[in-house]
Enzyme design. Structure first.
Site, short mmCIF file in Angstrom:
data_model
loop_
_atom_site.label_atom_id
_atom_site.label_comp_id
_atom_site.label_asym_id
_atom_site.label_seq_id
_atom_site.Cartn_x
_atom_site.Cartn_y
_atom_site.Cartn_z
N ARG A 36 -46.87 -13.84 -7.30
CA ARG A 36 -46.65 -13.40 -8.68
C ARG A 36 -45.77 -12.16 -8.78
O ARG A 36 -45.14 -11.93 -9.81
CB ARG A 36 -47.99 -13.13 -9.35
CG ARG A 36 -48.83 -12.06 -8.68
CD ARG A 36 -50.13 -11.84 -9.42
NE ARG A 36 -51.00 -10.91 -8.71
CZ ARG A 36 -52.09 -10.36 -9.23
NH1 ARG A 36 -52.43 -10.64 -10.47
NH2 ARG A 36 -52.83 -9.54 -8.53
N GLY A 42 -47.96 -8.12 -0.82
CA GLY A 42 -49.27 -8.01 -1.45
C GLY A 42 -49.72 -6.58 -1.67
O GLY A 42 -48.93 -5.64 -1.68
N GLY A 178 -67.16 6.58 -5.44
CA GLY A 178 -67.28 5.68 -4.30
C GLY A 178 -66.99 6.39 -3.00
O GLY A 178 -65.91 6.96 -2.81
N GLY A 269 -65.34 -0.87 -4.84
CA GLY A 269 -65.35 -2.18 -4.21
C GLY A 269 -64.23 -3.07 -4.72
O GLY A 269 -63.47 -2.70 -5.62
N ARG A 270 -64.14 -4.26 -4.14
CA ARG A 270 -63.11 -5.23 -4.50
C ARG A 270 -63.75 -6.60 -4.65
O ARG A 270 -64.78 -6.89 -4.03
CB ARG A 270 -61.99 -5.27 -3.44
CG ARG A 270 -61.28 -3.93 -3.28
CD ARG A 270 -60.12 -4.04 -2.31
NE ARG A 270 -59.04 -4.88 -2.82
CZ ARG A 270 -58.09 -4.46 -3.64
NH1 ARG A 270 -58.07 -3.20 -4.06
NH2 ARG A 270 -57.14 -5.28 -4.06
N ASP A 310 -58.64 -11.82 2.22
CA ASP A 310 -59.74 -11.28 1.44
C ASP A 310 -60.57 -12.35 0.75
O ASP A 310 -61.77 -12.14 0.53
CB ASP A 310 -59.21 -10.30 0.38
CG ASP A 310 -58.74 -8.99 0.97
OD1 ASP A 310 -58.75 -8.86 2.22
OD2 ASP A 310 -58.35 -8.09 0.21
N HIS A 442 -53.99 11.88 31.77
CA HIS A 442 -54.63 13.16 31.46
C HIS A 442 -53.54 14.21 31.22
O HIS A 442 -52.55 14.26 31.96
CB HIS A 442 -55.51 13.59 32.63
CG HIS A 442 -56.08 14.97 32.47
ND1 HIS A 442 -57.16 15.24 31.68
CD2 HIS A 442 -55.68 16.16 33.01
CE1 HIS A 442 -57.44 16.53 31.72
NE2 HIS A 442 -56.55 17.13 32.53
#
Length: 469
Positions: A36, A42, A178, A269-270, A310, A442
């Site tokens: 879209r 995204g 949150g 949240g989602r 998701d 190291h």
């Protein structure tokens, strides 16, 4: 049998979607991707992972520069120019977006800027008109922010993470609603840029899914740099106090009855974007929370339709989505492939960073797993102390009998990069001796993983370990 010439439809151009599209095209599929937004990537690329990490880097450098005063190097007070910062962020996102578009063209992936909804198991209807038929489809429509009820509608100072990352202004007093991953990252971003930040979380602990000892160093630093941290606290309501402020009423914990803020950032949240794509017309089933359930090949209950990212449920992580996207594409093309979620790393890009992979102690106790742990404190690391990061720790969880590595957690500078070694070790079925015998350079932060493994194996010399009876 190969399905290399299949007509594949991918819904969504985020990390899972474009990865699936590109991999399937490489395997000979004819791919159409419906997205879209004008650019691929995204939420992660455009308004999430990439811009937030760029801004968090600026905040961390600013904070570290100020901390050098204790070591004899003093900088002047930083001047924050939000518009220039936003321009830097936008240029970065734009450059990466152009790169994805170039990769799509090179693979001859047909990109349609639109939204689509299933009308049958083999067809979708486009919002701008027309239909598309397909042989296989991959749902990768991602997720969106969710907000609790009772918040003002369309108030300019009520932000989600997307709005906050536009970074056109810097609020003086910010409440982050949150105490999860997104909320804490946003808190670190804005307090590093000079805002007075308060955090409110309903659970007793910040990052409630993470082990307490990994969260403790972050909590300790935030208690010094933030205005307030209210845990075990709910927000009863939020009301507009004109165009430039919000009044928040609290319930529980040590919070006041109410307080006024320049802005409130909602990060509670989602939810998956599965409610407007016509899954019911395709026969694809979702669970009560709206997530699509898949097998290890990313197939839904409809054999021709796959799902990644998701929409398949937690953890909602870009790197999970990309791996799932490749698995789905390979199965579409007739190559047997499966997704193993045993050691998906989680990273919180706060200051200090927190990362974990495999089994956590909370999960081990919940499932009655017989485990032991080895914790190497960074106060025993010369590299960490020299850089002012001695409050970190590296923890390994391992099986009691065979000492097979079960999980790892790191809190400290660069934890997100360091966790990769532990992920590989868990995936390979390594035991603590395998990790201990790998020669680590190291002085580095990475050697804390080797030293934690030496501690587990009983051969460490950098700490005194009393002999067990």
């Amino acid at each position: 049998m190969t399905d290399g010439g299949a007509r594949l439809l991918v819904l969504g151009g985020g990390p899972g979607g474009y990865t699936a599209a590109f991999r399937a095209a490489d395997l000979g599929c004819r791919v159409t991707l419906v997205e879209r937004h004008p650019a691929l990537g995204g939420v992660c690329l455009n308004v999430g992972c990439i811009p937030s990490k760029a801004l968090l880097h600026l905040a961390a450098v600013t904070r570290e520069a100020q901390g050098l005063a204790a070591h004899g190097i003093v900088f002047g007070k930083p001047q924050i120019h939000p518009r220039q910062i936003a321009a830097f962020k936008n240029d970065l996102v734009g450059s990466l977006g152009k790169g994805l578009a170039s990769l799509a063209r090179a693979r001859k992936v047909n990109i349609i800027q639109d939204t689509a909804a299933f009308v049958s198991p083999r067809q979708v209807r486009l919002a701008n008109g027309g239909t598309l038929d397909f042989d296989r489809a991959i749902v990768a429509t991602g997720s969106r922010n969710t907000a609790p009820p009772g918040l003002p509608d369309h108030h300019p100072r009520l932000l989600d993470s997307t709005g906050a990352l536009r970074f056109d202004t810097l609020p003086k007093r910010l409440l982050v609603m949150g105490g999860g991953v997104i909320g804490l990252e946003m808190a670190c971003l804005f307090e590093g840029m000079g805002a007075r930040v308060s955090i409110v979380e309903n659970e007793p602990q910040l990052l409630s899914d993470c082990d307490d000892d990994l969260v403790a160093p972050l909590r300790k630093r935030l208690e010094k740099s933030c205005a307030d941290i209210f845990t075990s606290t709910r927000i009863r309501r939020v009301e507009a106090a004109g165009e430039d402020a919000l009044t928040v009423w609290f319930d529980g914990g040590d919070a006041p009855a109410s307080e006024r803020f320049d802005a409130v950032l909602v990060a509670v949240g989602r939810r998956p974007n599965t409610d407007a794509i016509g899954l019911e017309h395709a026969g694809v089933e979702t669970n009560q929370r709206g997530f699509i359930e898949t097998d290890d090949g990313q197939r839904t209950n409809i054999p021709s339709i796959y799902a990644v990212g998701d929409v398949t449920g937690p953890p909602m992580l870009a790197h999970k989505a990309t791996h799932q996207g490749k698995v789905a594409a390979e199965n579409v093309a007739g190559r047997a492939s499966a997704f193993d979620k045993r050691a998906i790393p989680s990273v919180v890009y706060t200051d200090p960073e927190i990362a974990w992979a495999g089994l956590t102690e909370k999960q081990a106790r919940r499932h009655n797993v017989d485990y032991k742990k080895a914790v190497f404190p960074w106060k025993a690391s010369g590299r960490a102390l020299g850089a002012g990061h001695g409050d970190g720790l590296t923890k390994l969880l391992y099986d009691v009998r065979g000492k097979t590595l079960l999980g790892a957690g790191i809190c400290g500078h660069g934890a997100g990069d360091l966790i990769a070694e532990a992920v590989l070790a868990i995936e390979m079925g390594a035991d603590v001796r395998d990790v201990a015998l790998a020669v680590h350079p190291h002085p580095t932060y990475s050697e804390t993983i080797g030293l934690a493994a030496e501690l587990a194996d009983g051969v460490i010399t950098d700490l005194f370990q009393p002999k067990s009876r």
